[in-house]
Scaffold this motif. Structure first.
Motif, PDB file in Angstrom:
ATOM      1  N   LYS A 122       0.853  -1.183   0.000  1.00 37.58           N
ATOM      2  CA  LYS A 122       0.000   0.000   0.000  1.00 37.58           C
ATOM      3  C   LYS A 122       0.892   1.237   0.000  1.00 37.58           C
ATOM      4  O   LYS A 122       1.759   1.385   0.865  1.00 37.58           O
ATOM      5  N   VAL A 123       0.696   2.117  -0.984  1.00 41.22           N
ATOM      6  CA  VAL A 123       1.410   3.392  -1.042  1.00 41.22           C
ATOM      7  C   VAL A 123       0.435   4.478  -0.597  1.00 41.22           C
ATOM      8  O   VAL A 123      -0.544   4.768  -1.288  1.00 41.22           O
ATOM      9  N   ASN A 124       0.689   5.062   0.567  1.00 39.80           N
ATOM     10  CA  ASN A 124      -0.212   6.070   1.115  1.00 39.80           C
ATOM     11  C   ASN A 124       0.115   7.479   0.637  1.00 39.80           C
ATOM     12  O   ASN A 124      -0.781   8.314   0.507  1.00 39.80           O
ATOM     13  N   SER A 125       1.381   7.744   0.394  1.00 39.61           N
ATOM     14  CA  SER A 125       1.761   9.079  -0.080  1.00 39.61           C
ATOM     15  C   SER A 125       3.086   8.998  -0.822  1.00 39.61           C
ATOM     16  O   SER A 125       3.931   8.142  -0.542  1.00 39.61           O
ATOM     17  N   GLY A 126       3.239   9.898  -1.786  1.00 39.56           N
ATOM     18  CA  GLY A 126       4.463   9.939  -2.570  1.00 39.56           C
ATOM     19  C   GLY A 126       4.483   8.890  -3.672  1.00 39.56           C
ATOM     20  O   GLY A 126       3.643   7.983  -3.715  1.00 39.56           O
ATOM     21  N   ASN A 127       5.427   9.036  -4.574  1.00 37.87           N
ATOM     22  CA  ASN A 127       5.685   8.045  -5.618  1.00 37.87           C
ATOM     23  C   ASN A 127       6.953   7.299  -5.252  1.00 37.87           C
ATOM     24  O   ASN A 127       7.968   7.909  -4.900  1.00 37.87           O
ATOM     25  N   TRP A 128       6.900   5.980  -5.309  1.00 38.16           N
ATOM     26  CA  TRP A 128       8.001   5.146  -4.849  1.00 38.16           C
ATOM     27  C   TRP A 128       8.539   4.269  -5.977  1.00 38.16           C
ATOM     28  O   TRP A 128       7.799   3.887  -6.872  1.00 38.16           O
ATOM     29  N   THR A 129       9.825   3.966  -5.887  1.00 39.34           N
ATOM     30  CA  THR A 129      10.424   2.973  -6.769  1.00 39.34           C
ATOM     31  C   THR A 129      10.869   1.790  -5.919  1.00 39.34           C
ATOM     32  O   THR A 129      11.530   1.975  -4.886  1.00 39.34           O
ATOM     33  N   VAL A 130      10.467   0.579  -6.336  1.00 37.73           N
ATOM     34  CA  VAL A 130      10.860  -0.634  -5.619  1.00 37.73           C
ATOM     35  C   VAL A 130      11.837  -1.411  -6.504  1.00 37.73           C
ATOM     36  O   VAL A 130      11.683  -1.472  -7.724  1.00 37.73           O
ATOM     37  N   PHE A 131      12.856  -1.989  -5.876  1.00 40.17           N
ATOM     38  CA  PHE A 131      13.951  -2.632  -6.599  1.00 40.17           C
ATOM     39  C   PHE A 131      14.095  -4.092  -6.183  1.00 40.17           C
ATOM     40  O   PHE A 131      13.916  -4.436  -5.009  1.00 40.17           O
ATOM     41  N   GLU A 132      14.485  -4.931  -7.133  1.00 37.25           N
ATOM     42  CA  GLU A 132      14.653  -6.351  -6.840  1.00 37.25           C
ATOM     43  C   GLU A 132      15.958  -6.640  -6.096  1.00 37.25           C
ATOM     44  O   GLU A 132      16.062  -7.665  -5.423  1.00 37.25           O
ATOM     45  N   ASP A 133      16.932  -5.723  -6.185  1.00 34.20           N
ATOM     46  CA  ASP A 133      18.206  -5.929  -5.500  1.00 34.20           C
ATOM     47  C   ASP A 133      18.446  -4.833  -4.473  1.00 34.20           C
ATOM     48  O   ASP A 133      17.808  -3.773  -4.499  1.00 34.20           O
ATOM     49  N   ALA A 134      19.377  -5.069  -3.577  1.00 28.50           N
ATOM     50  CA  ALA A 134      19.730  -4.086  -2.566  1.00 28.50           C
ATOM     51  C   ALA A 134      20.391  -2.867  -3.200  1.00 28.50           C
ATOM     52  O   ALA A 134      20.805  -2.896  -4.363  1.00 28.50           O
ATOM     53  N   ARG A 165      12.682   3.228  -2.443  1.00 21.88           N
ATOM     54  CA  ARG A 165      12.948   4.634  -2.146  1.00 21.88           C
ATOM     55  C   ARG A 165      11.900   5.515  -2.815  1.00 21.88           C
ATOM     56  O   ARG A 165      11.284   5.130  -3.814  1.00 21.88           O
ATOM     57  N   LEU A 166      11.733   6.717  -2.250  1.00 21.57           N
ATOM     58  CA  LEU A 166      10.838   7.711  -2.826  1.00 21.57           C
ATOM     59  C   LEU A 166      11.375   8.216  -4.151  1.00 21.57           C
ATOM     60  O   LEU A 166      12.576   8.422  -4.309  1.00 21.57           O
ATOM     61  N   CYS A 167      10.486   8.430  -5.115  1.00 26.03           N
ATOM     62  CA  CYS A 167      10.878   9.085  -6.356  1.00 26.03           C
ATOM     63  C   CYS A 167      11.058  10.582  -6.101  1.00 26.03           C
ATOM     64  O   CYS A 167      10.390  11.159  -5.233  1.00 26.03           O
ATOM     65  N   PRO A 168      11.939  11.248  -6.832  1.00 23.55           N
ATOM     66  CA  PRO A 168      12.083  12.696  -6.675  1.00 23.55           C
ATOM     67  C   PRO A 168      10.761  13.408  -6.984  1.00 23.55           C
ATOM     68  O   PRO A 168      10.016  12.989  -7.883  1.00 23.55           O
ATOM     69  N   SER A 208      10.645  15.345  -2.166  1.00 26.80           N
ATOM     70  CA  SER A 208      11.575  14.237  -1.989  1.00 26.80           C
ATOM     71  C   SER A 208      12.689  14.323  -3.021  1.00 26.80           C
ATOM     72  O   SER A 208      12.524  14.900  -4.097  1.00 26.80           O
ATOM     73  N   GLY A 209      13.835  13.762  -2.656  1.00 28.88           N
ATOM     74  CA  GLY A 209      14.984  13.824  -3.537  1.00 28.88           C
ATOM     75  C   GLY A 209      15.708  15.153  -3.440  1.00 28.88           C
ATOM     76  O   GLY A 209      15.210  16.109  -2.825  1.00 28.88           O
ATOM     77  N   ASN A 210      16.886  15.217  -4.009  1.00 27.85           N
ATOM     78  CA  ASN A 210      17.646  16.464  -4.107  1.00 27.85           C
ATOM     79  C   ASN A 210      17.581  16.952  -5.551  1.00 27.85           C
ATOM     80  O   ASN A 210      17.730  16.161  -6.491  1.00 27.85           O
ATOM     81  N   TRP A 211      17.347  18.243  -5.727  1.00 28.72           N
ATOM     82  CA  TRP A 211      17.135  18.818  -7.050  1.00 28.72           C
ATOM     83  C   TRP A 211      18.121  19.948  -7.307  1.00 28.72           C
ATOM     84  O   TRP A 211      18.558  20.631  -6.376  1.00 28.72           O
TER      85      TRP A 211
END
Length: 250
Positions: A122-134, A165-168, A208-211
């Motif tokens: 469940k993603v409650n807020s923000g856009n996230w990227t999920v990765f198969e590896d560490a 992690r959160l997407c920028p 989120s993220g550094n810009w």
């Protein structure tokens, strides 16, 4: 780890209380109904006017809130606070089994006993990227706010997730103090004129993220690096008013 600092007076003056977890009654820290400014260092938080997470509430993204008007509340009325779980990972499909709640990036889910065990999200807020590896590597999927009852819902594979992690994300405003027209971005833009926003940006929220923001198109000209936070005027990010033409996440 989510972190918030509450201050007794405006502009981060007076007594301070640092919190990294929920608090059902901030009177336990001698802080009931005296909060006048807040710094959200990480995570997304909800602050409540009454104890036990009741009463009027306000959602705060990472950033500096120098006075109560900045979060849209009333002075000296905060009684409880808690981090908002931006993403919840579940062991089994349909949101069953063990779960882990996250507000910030996690480079290895094994730290929570969750490596290669995620079957619903469940993603409650923000856009996230999920990765198969560490360490944010391997095959990835981008998730917007919503419910994903099984791995097919996000286009991944079952039990193969190791980091998230959160997407920028950044919002640009036409006027100071987050007023006027706005545009929201989650990726680079080499010319803000394509969005009708060339040389008119006067305030910014980095969710989120550094810009990096640039005075000229194509990532050229005077530049400024922005961390997550609220920049109510161009002075806050060290730039020049109405002189921004391109932006990109670092």
């Amino acid at each position: 780890m989510a972190k918030i600092t509450l201050y007794e007076h405006a502009n981060y003056e007076g007594m301070a209380a640092n919190l990294t977890s929920e608090c059902e009654f901030i009177g336990n820290y001698g802080f009931n109904d005296i909060v006048s400014s807040i710094k959200v260092e990480s995570g997304n938080w909800i602050v409540f006017e009454d104890a036990n997470y009741e009463g009027k509430s306000y959602n705060l993204a990472p950033g500096d809130y120098s006075q109560w008007q900045a979060w849209g509340g009333t002075n000296d009325t905060i009684s409880s606070v808690r981090p908002r779980e931006a993403i919840v990972l579940y062991e089994n499909v349909n949101f069953e089994g063990r779960s882990v709640k996250l507000n910030t990036a996690c480079e290895f889910l094994g730290n929570f006993g969750f490596n290669d065990t995620v079957s619903s999200i469940k993603v409650n807020s923000g856009n996230w990227t999920v990765f198969e590896d560490a360490n944010f590597t391997g095959r990835s999927s981008s998730l917007k706010p919503g419910s994903y009852p099984n791995w097919q819902a996000w286009g991944g594979s079952n039990d193969t997730m190791s980091s998230v992690r959160l997407c920028p994300s950044i919002t640009l405003y036409e006027d100071a103090n987050f007023q006027g027209k706005r545009v929201e971005l989650d990726s680079e833009c080499n010319f803000l004129g394509n969005l009708g926003f060339n040389d008119i940006v006067s305030s910014i929220v980095v969710h989120s993220g550094n810009w990096t923001v640039f005075g000229d198109a194509n990532y050229a000209g005077h530049s400024c690096n922005l961390k997550p936070g609220n920049y109510s005027t161009w002075e806050a990010w060290g730039g020049i008013n109405d002189t921004m033409s391109s932006v990109k996440p670092n």
